[in-house]
Structures are given as C-alpha cells and as structure tokens.
Design an enzyme around this catalytic site. Structure first.
Site, PDB file in Angstrom:
ATOM      1  N   ASP A  91     -22.663  22.440  -4.608  1.00 35.19           N
ATOM      2  CA  ASP A  91     -23.264  21.107  -4.471  1.00 35.19           C
ATOM      3  C   ASP A  91     -22.297  20.251  -3.644  1.00 35.19           C
ATOM      4  OD1 ASP A  91     -25.041  22.219  -6.276  1.00 35.19           O
ATOM      5  OD2 ASP A  91     -25.093  20.470  -7.599  1.00 35.19           O
ATOM      6  N   LYS A 153     -30.301  16.827  -3.298  1.00 38.98           N
ATOM      7  CA  LYS A 153     -29.955  16.389  -4.654  1.00 38.98           C
ATOM      8  C   LYS A 153     -29.745  14.882  -4.665  1.00 38.98           C
ATOM      9  CE  LYS A 153     -26.212  16.978  -8.073  1.00 38.98           C
ATOM     10  NZ  LYS A 153     -24.989  17.744  -8.399  1.00 38.98           N
ATOM     11  N   LYS A 182     -33.244  18.583  -6.462  1.00 38.22           N
ATOM     12  CA  LYS A 182     -32.486  18.509  -7.712  1.00 38.22           C
ATOM     13  C   LYS A 182     -32.295  17.050  -8.085  1.00 38.22           C
ATOM     14  CE  LYS A 182     -28.040  19.577  -9.929  1.00 38.22           C
ATOM     15  NZ  LYS A 182     -26.765  20.328  -9.842  1.00 38.22           N
TER      16      LYS A 182
END
Length: 223
Positions: A91, A153, A182
């Site tokens: 991430d 995300k 996400k």
C-alpha cells in the site's frame, strides 16, 4: 451479506508507531483465525511476520507512509525491500504535493515505477481523500487506472479523516475497469462495512471489525 464474507474483504491492520511484536502476533493470529484478506503491518515487521505465518496469510505493508512525500527512489527501495522480506501486498502513499501542484503526470509515473517493482504482487495506491477536492479525486481515479495499479485506496488513517461513503461512490464511478477500491480509516461497525462494500469497495482496511465480531461471538457462540 454474512459476517464471514465481510471478513474476507478485510486487511486486518495495525500501523501504530508503537506497535510491539506481541501486538503484531495478535493481529496475525486473528487474521488467520478469521480468514481475512491480509494483515497490514509496518515494514519493519514484514520479514518476521512472513516467517511466522508461513504462507497461511497474505502480508501487506505500507511505503511512503503516512505522508507520501519521500522521493520516488526511496519508495521504490521500500517496495523492493518489503517484497524481498516477504510482503505479498504493498500500500503506497502518493505525493500530495504533486497533486496540489497539478502535476498528475509525476504522480502517475511514480506509481508506474513502483508497480514495475511489484510485478505480480498487489499494489494499492493511497490517495488520502480527506485532503482532496472532488475534482482532484476524479483525476486521480484516472491516474491510478492508467498506472496499472491494482487498487485505489481512500486513506492512511493518519490524516484528518478516513473513508467516507461519498468518496467511495466517486471512486466507483470514475475508476477504470480492473481497478478495485479499498476503503480504510474509521470503519468501526459491520453496518458501515456492508455499506462500503455495497458502494463498490472490495477491500476494507480496519482494526476494529474483528473486535466487533469477537464480541458478537461471545454473545452468540458463533459468527
């Protein structure tokens, strides 16, 4: 949607700056027991965690975290190091200074370079929605789509706010085919989790859902 289905979308997360190994072990044990998508932990614990779970759980970590303004070269090194140590998913945080300067080409090129190092490992791109205008978020949906990343995300969980329903709706509308969403930060109930999934999120970054499920299991002897 059953609780087990929600748990399969969860990146069970502990990114506190003071996280100890026993606390990380608990995260890993719970993630394996409840069959979450992954455990998301600090990079310094990745090697030890990968050895501990021995292939039974995907290990996720973060790079350029939480502010995103380290250089691309530094992020590339972090990515390579994390994968070498056993990370399955990365991430990354984008450089918001580039966004605010309107330099979306540089943002895209950075993501492309990191994705090239990830190869077949999953890359999620944190855009920190609480710091963006709607127009910037829409533009970043295109940037992430073109970059080849696997996920966009919402949040680090370390800024002024986490995921919102509105931001996930925008992402679902403007992100390209093949890019997943996400939602992360502040997801504190099963109802919120269900709503985020209904709006288009296929991963949830949270540390609270398993605690809620444990409490419910204590009451009902099942989940």
């Amino acid at each position: 949607m059953e609780v087990k289905d929600i748990l399969k979308t969860v990146d069970h997360t502990l990114l506190a700056t003071t996280a100890t190994w026993p606390e990380i072990q608990t995260i890993l044990d719970d993630a394996m027991a409840y069959e979450t998508a992954s455990a998301c932990i600090p990079a310094s614990y990745v090697k030890k965690a990968a050895e501990y779970v021995s292939g039974k759980l995907a290990i996720c970590t973060v790079i350029g975290f939480p502010n995103g303004y380290s250089t691309t070269a530094a992020k590339v090194f972090e990515c390579e190091d994390a994968i070498q140590n056993g990370a399955d998913e990365i991430d990354m945080v984008i450089n918001l200074t580039d966004v605010k300067n309107g330099d979306f080409d540089t943002v895209e090129e950075e993501i492309r370079q990191i994705k090239a190092k990830c190869q077949d490992h999953i890359l999620k791109v944190i855009v920190e929605t609480c710091q963006l205008t709607k127009e910037e978020l829409i533009e970043l949906c295109g940037v992430v789509t073109r970059s080849g990343a696997d996920f966009i995300k919402t949040s680090t969980g370390f800024s002024t706010a986490g995921a919102t329903f509105e931001d996930v709706e925008v992402m679902a509308k403007y992100v390209g085919e093949g890019v997943k969403i996400k939602a992360a930060g502040g997801i504190s109930s099963l109802e919120d989790a269900k709503t985020f999934i209904a709006l288009g999120a296929s991963r949830l970054g949270t540390s609270r859902i398993i605690k809620i499920v444990k409490n419910e299991a204590t009451k009902t002897d099942s989940y």
